[in-house]
Scaffold this active site. Structure first.
Site, mmCIF file in Angstrom:
data_model
loop_
_atom_site.group_PDB
_atom_site.id
_atom_site.type_symbol
_atom_site.label_atom_id
_atom_site.label_comp_id
_atom_site.label_asym_id
_atom_site.label_seq_id
_atom_site.Cartn_x
_atom_site.Cartn_y
_atom_site.Cartn_z
ATOM 1 N N ASN A 28 -0.868 12.851 1.183
ATOM 2 C CA ASN A 28 -0.430 12.686 2.579
ATOM 3 C C ASN A 28 1.089 12.666 2.665
ATOM 4 O OD1 ASN A 28 0.522 9.832 2.366
ATOM 5 N ND2 ASN A 28 -1.611 9.524 1.775
ATOM 6 N N ASP A 46 -7.981 7.566 1.759
ATOM 7 C CA ASP A 46 -9.275 6.921 1.973
ATOM 8 C C ASP A 46 -10.373 7.580 1.141
ATOM 9 O OD1 ASP A 46 -8.656 4.860 3.764
ATOM 10 O OD2 ASP A 46 -8.391 6.314 5.378
ATOM 11 N N LYS A 76 -9.280 25.845 -12.772
ATOM 12 C CA LYS A 76 -8.805 26.177 -11.429
ATOM 13 C C LYS A 76 -9.921 26.877 -10.657
ATOM 14 C CE LYS A 76 -5.306 28.716 -8.956
ATOM 15 N NZ LYS A 76 -4.658 29.998 -8.943
ATOM 16 N N PRO A 108 -11.707 2.818 -2.928
ATOM 17 C CA PRO A 108 -11.730 1.377 -2.621
ATOM 18 C C PRO A 108 -10.606 1.026 -1.658
ATOM 19 C CG PRO A 108 -10.810 1.789 -4.810
ATOM 20 C CD PRO A 108 -11.346 3.102 -4.312
ATOM 21 N N ASP A 109 -10.826 -0.022 -0.857
ATOM 22 C CA ASP A 109 -9.760 -0.524 0.014
ATOM 23 C C ASP A 109 -8.961 -1.543 -0.812
ATOM 24 O OD1 ASP A 109 -8.205 -2.006 1.879
ATOM 25 O OD2 ASP A 109 -9.500 -1.268 3.491
ATOM 26 N N ILE A 110 -7.783 -1.142 -1.233
ATOM 27 C CA ILE A 110 -7.007 -1.963 -2.179
ATOM 28 C C ILE A 110 -6.611 -3.299 -1.566
ATOM 29 C CG2 ILE A 110 -4.883 -2.063 -3.557
ATOM 30 C CD1 ILE A 110 -5.035 1.022 -3.747
ATOM 31 N N VAL A 111 -6.058 -3.247 -0.355
ATOM 32 C CA VAL A 111 -5.523 -4.476 0.235
ATOM 33 C C VAL A 111 -6.651 -5.455 0.572
ATOM 34 C CG1 VAL A 111 -5.361 -3.748 2.676
ATOM 35 C CG2 VAL A 111 -3.698 -5.355 1.752
ATOM 36 N N PHE A 141 -0.652 -2.647 6.521
ATOM 37 C CA PHE A 141 -0.049 -1.799 7.549
ATOM 38 C C PHE A 141 -1.159 -1.070 8.298
ATOM 39 C CE2 PHE A 141 4.616 -1.668 7.054
ATOM 40 C CZ PHE A 141 4.707 -2.643 6.084
ATOM 41 N N LYS A 155 -9.965 -6.836 7.177
ATOM 42 C CA LYS A 155 -9.438 -6.843 5.804
ATOM 43 C C LYS A 155 -9.097 -8.263 5.341
ATOM 44 C CE LYS A 155 -7.564 -2.180 6.302
ATOM 45 N NZ LYS A 155 -7.562 -1.176 5.236
#
Ligand code: C5P
Length: 395
Positions: free
Chosen positions: A208, A277, A287, A304-307, A323, A341
């Site tokens: 991103n 995500d 390739k 996984p959702d780290i925070v 954030f 969260k």
């Protein structure tokens, strides 16, 4: 970062004086008030006029100058400064200071000085390594003088080695902790930053637009305020010369592993990273060939959702901050993330601003919403640290 800070540069007589002109400019650009004292030898390399033009202030050089003594005497000048920066700190200056010799304005100021002194030495490599210089440096360190450099490289005398004046940016980074109140002393901070990168095949990735700059600014500001900081950095996160540790990672899983092991001993965890995500469900070795296909499908698996994972750890950091980049209803979405969260605060910002040079948004906790005006990311980082501090916690 140096807004309103008073920096007195004590300029010694070495060829590196010309690089101190650039340093003075950088300090001014960072918002510092700069005054200069030059030794006689320094004036053989560059005239005081250069520094007067750059700083807009008279350069001081004479100990027995009655006019200067009437406007700002040498004792007042030594006390005026938040930090006295010796650049270039020559072997002669270091020796005189180590032995308390005060035979000109600069060495007298050093004797009078009670606050922080940062020495940025520059000299020939043999002179730097000489037993006398090394002994003098040891004496000065013992007395609380800080040092930055010298660094290795090509020297003006034509030799190679350790003796070059540190880069102006490195000198600024070394000044910051000396002029900042050590409000975060004793705290351990872990900050993640930047994008993550998930491989599809040997060449293609999913990533991103996050730059990682805000995380770096937060790490720099927290370290300058005395925290022990580790930055877990995704690909492309900019380098920094400030005093914090850095762990480079690529994928969300790598970032999670690094953050979770560091967060066990942390007081504060700040999740500035734009974690992907999803990752490719079945990464391919080699390739992927186009082979005449007009469309190509890939399946993704959730990361996984780290925070959220860190906020759920039994020995979680005292404060966990996430954030939320959204296109609309920023505060409402932030409140939702705060609950989902189980973090202590969410910084809501606009998704369209990802990668911008400035930061802005809302600080959202269960009982408070504070609008954070648009500012340079370094200043934005300071205002976030103020909010984190204001939450407070019991020791
Ligand atoms: O749910 P959303 O991705 O909008 O939440 C953003 C916040 O959650 C950021 O603080 C981000 O660092 C964190 N996050 C995470 N792990 C993920 C996705 C987001 O820690 N997989």
């Amino acid at each position: 970062m140096l807004t309103g800070k008073r920096i007195l540069i004590g300029i010694g007589g070495g060829i590196a004086v010309y690089r101190v002109a650039e340093l003075a400019r950088l300090l001014m650009k960072q918002g510092a008030e700069v005054r200069c004292v030059m030794t006689k030898a320094a004036q053989q390399f560059v005239t005081p006029l250069t520094f007067e033009a750059l700083t807009g202030e008279a350069v001081h050089s004479e100990l027995f100058d009655l006019t200067a003594e009437r406007t700002m005497g040498h004792i007042a000048l030594a006390r005026w400064a938040d930090v006295l920066l010796l650049a270039p700190a020559t072997a002669n200056l270091l020796a005189k200071h180590a032995y308390g010799i005060a035979d000109d304005l600069l060495t007298t100021l050093l004797q009078v000085r009670e606050g922080p002194v940062l020495a940025a030495p520059a000299m020939n490599v043999s002179m730097w390594r000489s037993p006398a210089t090394q002994a003098n440096v040891a004496i000065l360190r013992e007395r609380g003088v800080s040092f930055i450099g010298p660094v290795a490289g090509a020297l003006a005398c034509g030799e190679e080695g350790e003796g070059r004046l540190a880069e102006p940016e490195a000198i600024v980074a070394a000044l910051l902790p000396l002029v900042s109140e050590q409000k975060l002393a004793g705290q351990r901070w872990v900050i993640n930053a930047g994008p993550t990168r998930e491989g599809w095949d040997d060449v293609r990735v999913l990533s991103n637009r996050a730059s990682g700059r805000l995380g770096v600014c937060l790490a720099e500001a927290a370290a300058a305020m005395g925290a022990r900081v580790t930055l877990v950095a995704g690909p492309g996160t900019p380098a920094s010369l400030a005093g914090f540790e850095r762990v480079d990672v690529e994928t969300a899983h790598e970032m999670q592993a690094a953050c979770e092991s560091l967060a066990k001993n942390a007081d504060v965890f700040v999740a500035t990273a734009a974690v992907s995500d999803y990752r490719f469900a079945a990464p391919v070795e080699g390739k992927i060939k186009r082979e005449g296909r007009e469309t190509l499908q890939a399946e993704f698996a959730a990361n996984p959702d780290i925070v959220a994972g860190i906020a759920a750890m039994p020995e979680r950091p005292r404060k966990v901050i996430a954030f939320a980049a959204e296109r609309s209803d920023h505060v409402a979405h932030a409140r939702d993330k705060l609950a989902r969260k189980k973090v202590d605060a969410v910084v809501a910002n606009d998704a369209s601003r990802m990668g911008a040079a400035t930061g802005s948004g809302w600080w959202v906790t269960v009982d408070k919403v504070v609008e954070l005006p648009e500012a340079d990311k370094a200043i934005f980082a300071q205002s976030l640290i103020e909010q984190i501090q204001a939450m407070g916690w019991k020791a």
